[in-house]
Design a protein around this motif. Structure first.
Motif, PDB file in Angstrom:
ATOM      1  N   GLU A   4       0.832  -1.203   0.000  1.00  0.00           N
ATOM      2  CA  GLU A   4       0.000   0.000   0.000  1.00  0.00           C
ATOM      3  C   GLU A   4       0.867   1.255   0.000  1.00  0.00           C
ATOM      4  OE1 GLU A   4      -0.470  -2.615   1.952  1.00  0.00           O
ATOM      5  OE2 GLU A   4      -2.352  -3.374   1.129  1.00  0.00           O
ATOM      6  N   ASN A   5       1.929   1.231   0.808  1.00  0.00           N
ATOM      7  CA  ASN A   5       2.826   2.389   0.865  1.00  0.00           C
ATOM      8  C   ASN A   5       3.496   2.644  -0.484  1.00  0.00           C
ATOM      9  OD1 ASN A   5       2.205   2.698   3.538  1.00  0.00           O
ATOM     10  ND2 ASN A   5       4.143   1.872   4.322  1.00  0.00           N
ATOM     11  N   MET A   7       2.351   1.843  -3.425  1.00  0.00           N
ATOM     12  CA  MET A   7       1.342   2.385  -4.344  1.00  0.00           C
ATOM     13  C   MET A   7       1.170   3.884  -4.117  1.00  0.00           C
ATOM     14  SD  MET A   7      -1.496  -0.682  -4.291  1.00  0.00           S
ATOM     15  CE  MET A   7      -2.743   0.273  -5.139  1.00  0.00           C
ATOM     16  N   GLN A   8       1.181   4.275  -2.841  1.00  0.00           N
ATOM     17  CA  GLN A   8       1.002   5.699  -2.525  1.00  0.00           C
ATOM     18  C   GLN A   8       2.195   6.528  -2.997  1.00  0.00           C
ATOM     19  OE1 GLN A   8      -1.816   7.333  -1.008  1.00  0.00           O
ATOM     20  NE2 GLN A   8      -0.607   8.951  -1.990  1.00  0.00           N
ATOM     21  N   ARG A  10       4.295   5.802  -5.416  1.00  0.00           N
ATOM     22  CA  ARG A  10       4.260   5.867  -6.891  1.00  0.00           C
ATOM     23  C   ARG A  10       3.229   6.874  -7.375  1.00  0.00           C
ATOM     24  NH1 ARG A  10       4.407  -0.576  -6.993  1.00  0.00           N
ATOM     25  NH2 ARG A  10       6.656  -0.928  -7.063  1.00  0.00           N
ATOM     26  N   GLU A  11       2.099   6.913  -6.691  1.00  0.00           N
ATOM     27  CA  GLU A  11       1.056   7.880  -7.059  1.00  0.00           C
ATOM     28  C   GLU A  11       1.548   9.313  -6.812  1.00  0.00           C
ATOM     29  OE1 GLU A  11      -2.228   9.506  -8.576  1.00  0.00           O
ATOM     30  OE2 GLU A  11      -1.734   7.367  -8.677  1.00  0.00           O
ATOM     31  N   ASN A  12       2.260   9.513  -5.709  1.00  0.00           N
ATOM     32  CA  ASN A  12       2.807  10.841  -5.407  1.00  0.00           C
ATOM     33  C   ASN A  12       3.831  11.268  -6.461  1.00  0.00           C
ATOM     34  OD1 ASN A  12       1.261  10.966  -3.097  1.00  0.00           O
ATOM     35  ND2 ASN A  12       2.917  10.416  -1.705  1.00  0.00           N
ATOM     36  N   LYS A  14       3.866  10.267  -9.532  1.00  0.00           N
ATOM     37  CA  LYS A  14       3.077  10.554 -10.739  1.00  0.00           C
ATOM     38  C   LYS A  14       2.500  11.965 -10.676  1.00  0.00           C
ATOM     39  CE  LYS A  14      -0.833   8.756 -13.399  1.00  0.00           C
ATOM     40  NZ  LYS A  14      -1.976   7.821 -13.366  1.00  0.00           N
ATOM     41  N   ARG A  15       1.980  12.351  -9.510  1.00  0.00           N
ATOM     42  CA  ARG A  15       1.410  13.686  -9.339  1.00  0.00           C
ATOM     43  C   ARG A  15       2.479  14.762  -9.498  1.00  0.00           C
ATOM     44  NH1 ARG A  15      -0.727  12.948  -3.849  1.00  0.00           N
ATOM     45  NH2 ARG A  15      -0.456  15.177  -3.697  1.00  0.00           N
ATOM     46  N   CYS A  17       5.166  14.511 -11.221  1.00  0.00           N
ATOM     47  CA  CYS A  17       5.528  14.549 -12.642  1.00  0.00           C
ATOM     48  C   CYS A  17       4.499  15.331 -13.453  1.00  0.00           C
ATOM     49  CB  CYS A  17       5.656  13.132 -13.199  1.00  0.00           C
ATOM     50  SG  CYS A  17       7.178  12.292 -12.717  1.00  0.00           S
ATOM     51  N   GLU A  18       3.238  15.123 -13.144  1.00  0.00           N
ATOM     52  CA  GLU A  18       2.179  15.858 -13.851  1.00  0.00           C
ATOM     53  C   GLU A  18       2.323  17.356 -13.619  1.00  0.00           C
ATOM     54  OE1 GLU A  18      -1.351  14.077 -12.309  1.00  0.00           O
ATOM     55  OE2 GLU A  18      -1.246  12.337 -13.658  1.00  0.00           O
ATOM     56  N   PRO A  24       6.666   9.913 -15.562  1.00  0.00           N
ATOM     57  CA  PRO A  24       7.000   9.062 -14.419  1.00  0.00           C
ATOM     58  C   PRO A  24       7.932   7.903 -14.775  1.00  0.00           C
ATOM     59  CG  PRO A  24       4.628   9.471 -14.510  1.00  0.00           C
ATOM     60  CD  PRO A  24       5.209  10.016 -15.772  1.00  0.00           C
TER      61      PRO A  24
END
Length: 230
Positions: A4-5, A7-8, A10-12, A14-15, A17-18, A24
């Motif tokens: 879970e950590n 995934m979080q 990686r999502e951060n 990605k954000r 990078c956006e 990413p």
């Protein structure tokens, strides 16, 4: 928890990078696994991690044979010259080269083991007395010396920014070292690439990504607080 950590994180990334118009795919997330037991590393591996960072040679020695062969090990901690021989054939990248003597030893041991070793130059960009690394003005002369050594290849720069409560406080340092890497790249020195910028940790990796990091080193954000009692 580890999955879970991850995934979080990686999502951060990605954000971040956006926000900064980056891909990413160009960011390598290094799971900093120092003091963590093999089962936790295996959990991260099962969740897709392939890059792991260790601070101590002994931990690489202990964990390397116990985990899958396709793991890319990163030596991110201070490296003593007498320990170089143990890891040159086990790591994909040494992040913490801060002297010609250390680089010379890496070159010697790489020749003995018949390997080519990729390194980063560690820069103490904030000039903290407690940190290893060369000053900004020392970087180029050191690179020019190390670049002549056989069996060793400079791939970029690494820094450890100050520990701060507000990650924005470190943006200036990340920007500074990014500018430094661009300046060095323009000099077109043989055997020197500035393709890697290793900066950003659990507290500030999103800002580091926004400022150009290609590798971030996240430990607590993936594995939880470190255990130094064992």
């Amino acid at each position: 928890m580890v999955k879970e950590n991850l995934m979080q994180v990686r999502e951060n990334i990605k954000r971040a990078c956006e926000k900064s118009g980056r891909d990413p795919e160009n960011i390598t997330l290094i799971a900093v696994s120092k003091t963590k037991p093999v089962p936790m590393l295996d959990e991260a591996y099962q969740a897709g991690s392939r890059d792991f960072g260790e601070n101590k040679v002994q931990e690489i020695m202990d964990k390397h044979p116990a985990l899958p062969e396709d793991i890319r090990w990163h030596m991110i901690g201070h490296l003593q010259r007498n320990k170089v021989k143990y890891i040159v054939d086990k790591v994909c990248l040494i992040h913490s080269v801060d002297s010609l003597r250390l680089a010379e030893e890496i070159s010697i041991q790489s020749e003995k083991k018949q390997v080519e070793t990729d390194i980063l130059i560690e820069v103490n960009i904030a000039q903290e007395e407690s940190k290893f690394g060369v000053s900004e003005k020392e970087v180029l002369p050191l690179i020019q010396q190390i670049a002549k050594l056989p069996h060793i290849h400079i791939k970029g720069l690494m820094t450890i920014a100050p520990f701060v409560n507000d990650p924005e406080e470190n943006r200036k340092y990340f920007h500074q070292i990014r500018e430094l890497s661009v300046d060095i790249m323009k000099k077109n020195i043989d055997n020197v690439s500035m393709s890697v910028l290793s900066m950003g940790m659990t507290g500030d990796y999103m800002v580091a990504v926004e400022e150009g990091a290609t590798m971030v080193r996240v430990g607590t954000g993936i594995f939880g607080e470190r255990n130094y009692t064992s």
